[in-house]
Design a protein around this motif. Structure first.
Motif, PDB file in Angstrom:
ATOM      1  N   VAL A 365       0.834  -1.198   0.000  1.00  0.00           N
ATOM      2  CA  VAL A 365       0.000   0.000   0.000  1.00  0.00           C
ATOM      3  C   VAL A 365       0.873   1.253   0.000  1.00  0.00           C
ATOM      4  O   VAL A 365       0.591   2.226  -0.716  1.00  0.00           O
ATOM      5  CB  VAL A 365      -0.946  -0.007   1.219  1.00  0.00           C
ATOM      6  CG1 VAL A 365      -1.693   1.310   1.342  1.00  0.00           C
ATOM      7  CG2 VAL A 365      -1.946  -1.147   1.100  1.00  0.00           C
ATOM      8  N   GLY A 366       1.936   1.252   0.782  1.00  0.00           N
ATOM      9  CA  GLY A 366       2.833   2.407   0.817  1.00  0.00           C
ATOM     10  C   GLY A 366       3.493   2.666  -0.531  1.00  0.00           C
ATOM     11  O   GLY A 366       3.602   3.814  -0.974  1.00  0.00           O
ATOM     12  N   ASP A 367       3.925   1.589  -1.197  1.00  0.00           N
ATOM     13  CA  ASP A 367       4.520   1.755  -2.526  1.00  0.00           C
ATOM     14  C   ASP A 367       3.500   2.303  -3.517  1.00  0.00           C
ATOM     15  O   ASP A 367       3.824   3.151  -4.358  1.00  0.00           O
ATOM     16  CB  ASP A 367       5.072   0.414  -3.023  1.00  0.00           C
ATOM     17  CG  ASP A 367       6.320  -0.011  -2.267  1.00  0.00           C
ATOM     18  OD1 ASP A 367       6.962   0.864  -1.653  1.00  0.00           O
ATOM     19  OD2 ASP A 367       6.646  -1.212  -2.281  1.00  0.00           O
ATOM     20  N   GLY A 368       2.263   1.803  -3.424  1.00  0.00           N
ATOM     21  CA  GLY A 368       1.224   2.302  -4.323  1.00  0.00           C
ATOM     22  C   GLY A 368       0.918   3.765  -4.090  1.00  0.00           C
ATOM     23  O   GLY A 368       0.751   4.533  -5.054  1.00  0.00           O
ATOM     24  N   LEU A 369       0.852   4.175  -2.832  1.00  0.00           N
ATOM     25  CA  LEU A 369       0.603   5.592  -2.534  1.00  0.00           C
ATOM     26  C   LEU A 369       1.769   6.468  -2.984  1.00  0.00           C
ATOM     27  O   LEU A 369       1.571   7.569  -3.503  1.00  0.00           O
ATOM     28  CB  LEU A 369       0.369   5.759  -1.033  1.00  0.00           C
ATOM     29  CG  LEU A 369      -0.961   5.235  -0.492  1.00  0.00           C
ATOM     30  CD1 LEU A 369      -0.979   5.320   1.033  1.00  0.00           C
ATOM     31  CD2 LEU A 369      -2.127   6.026  -1.073  1.00  0.00           C
ATOM     32  N   ARG A 370       2.964   5.978  -2.788  1.00  0.00           N
ATOM     33  CA  ARG A 370       4.133   6.764  -3.201  1.00  0.00           C
ATOM     34  C   ARG A 370       4.173   6.943  -4.718  1.00  0.00           C
ATOM     35  O   ARG A 370       4.482   8.023  -5.216  1.00  0.00           O
ATOM     36  CB  ARG A 370       5.407   6.065  -2.729  1.00  0.00           C
ATOM     37  CG  ARG A 370       6.697   6.823  -3.039  1.00  0.00           C
ATOM     38  CD  ARG A 370       7.880   6.054  -2.508  1.00  0.00           C
ATOM     39  NE  ARG A 370       7.914   4.709  -3.061  1.00  0.00           N
ATOM     40  CZ  ARG A 370       8.696   3.738  -2.596  1.00  0.00           C
ATOM     41  NH1 ARG A 370       9.484   3.966  -1.562  1.00  0.00           N
ATOM     42  NH2 ARG A 370       8.676   2.539  -3.147  1.00  0.00           N
TER      43      ARG A 370
END
Length: 380
Positions: A365-370
């Motif tokens: 999720v963090g990679d997707g948001l970034r």
């Protein structure tokens, strides 16, 4: 002669909605981020896993077959019991009886096929408080007859159901990550905002302090601070102190991210206009600067949560964090420290699988948001 340049008419469709020139408001930016995030398959999978895990943690009493304090010492290290199906009894299991093998001196469990434990859904069982204040005794699945035992993922050293305790452990392990990051977010926004907006000697002083904190090895610092917590403290107070320790150590990275963004944005025209209009520095930072890169802050925060979960797990695993009777994934993994016990009962590592799933889901999720935070980036 004045030249007037107008945007060509846009059709109503995906390309029009994703064009940042069409809608320049904050709401349009968030829609752009969401559109890009939905195309990130791993991020969507991670978000689904996260939502399921937090729902299970919130409704742990209903989802878990037994309460976290329910155990049977005679069933210690009970192997997993896979359910069977028959037309007469439906889903059922046979209870196991532990016997010592006189040749190997190992404890072996043998099924007693003369006894049948029928399983079902929405059954009555151990009483609990749903959401912390609603008295209930219904469980999603489990034995139909109250008082009977079933170990779908095996039992721990005390004879408690490992699946139930893993579900209850999610309440502490997942919440401590959010609370720890919340504390780090407040410190990072405050200190990083001051450092990036004012600059000068204030920025130099804050950055030197951050460098000193970041130069200290993380694990020894955790161990030293956690070891200072007296063992006589209650589980609730220990939980609060562990959260505070993780927050006091984890704010430095976020503060540097915010400081760098503010250094870049403080020279913009809208900031200068706000200053000339007499707007206070706190209002400029909180109302104009921080919202302009809120998506980047959210991405950074989402990537910091797994670190908090791993930190709590490591401290509890080493006996310096939460202790029994508190139930967390790190506390449950303490039983897996002994190699001999782990060899005979490998299912004790199941809480570790839960940690891996949570960390991987948060990272996805963090990679997707970034990747989605920049609406002007390339389209996938």
């Amino acid at each position: 002669m004045t030249l007037h340049t107008e945007l060509p008419p846009q059709e109503h469709g995906p390309e029009a909605e994703s064009d940042p020139r069409v809608k320049g408001t904050d709401a349009a930016q968030w829609r752009l981020v969401w559109r890009r995030f939905r195309r990130h398959r791993l991020a969507m999978i991670g978000m689904v896993v996260m939502v399921v895990m937090y729902l299970v943690a919130i409704f742990a009493g209903f989802v878990a077959p037994f309460s976290k304090s329910s155990f049977n010492a005679e069933q210690a290290l009970q192997p997993p019991q896979l359910p069977k199906f028959s037309t007469e009894h439906g889903l059922h299991v046979h209870p196991s009886v532990g016997k010592t093998n006189l040749e190997t001196m190992n404890l072996e469990f043998v099924e007693d096929e003369t006894v049948i434990i029928e399983l079902g859904f929405f059954v009555k069982g151990d009483s609990y408080q749903l959401l912390g204040f609603i008295d209930a005794d219904r469980h999603l699945f489990g034995p139909k007859e109250p008082g009977e035992r079933w170990y779908p993922l095996g039992g721990d050293r005390s004879g408690a159901d490992l699946l139930s305790r893993t579900i209850y452990g999610a309440q502490i392990s997942l919440s401590i990550g959010l609370l720890g990051v919340a504390g780090s977010l407040v410190l990072g926004l405050l200190i990083g905002g001051i450092s990036g907006y004012f600059g000068g000697w204030v920025d130099n002083l804050i950055q030197r302090v951050i460098e000193i904190i970041m130069s200290i090895p993380t694990l020894p610092l955790w161990l030293g601070l956690a070891a200072a917590i007296p063992p006589r403290w209650s589980s609730t107070f220990t939980y609060f102190m562990i959260t505070m320790i993780l927050s006091l150590i984890g704010w430095t990275t976020l503060a540097r991210v915010i400081r760098g963004r503010l250094l870049q944005a403080r020279g913009e025209d809208f900031v200068m206009a706000a200053r000339l209009d007499g707007v206070s520095s706190a209002h400029i930072i909180g109302r104009h600067l921080l919202p302009s890169f809120a998506s980047h802050i959210i991405a950074t925060v989402s990537l910091a949560v797994p670190s908090m979960i791993l930190a709590e797990t490591a401290l509890s695993f080493l006996g310096l964090g939460l202790r029994s009777p508190a139930v967390s994934w790190g506390v449950l993994l303490q039983d897996a420290q002994n190699v001999q016990t782990l060899y005979s009962a490998p299912w004790l590592l199941i809480p570790g699988i839960a940690v891996v799933l949570a960390v991987v889901a948060f990272n996805f999720v963090g990679d997707g948001l970034r990747d989605s935070a920049d609406p002007y980036g390339r389209r996938d």
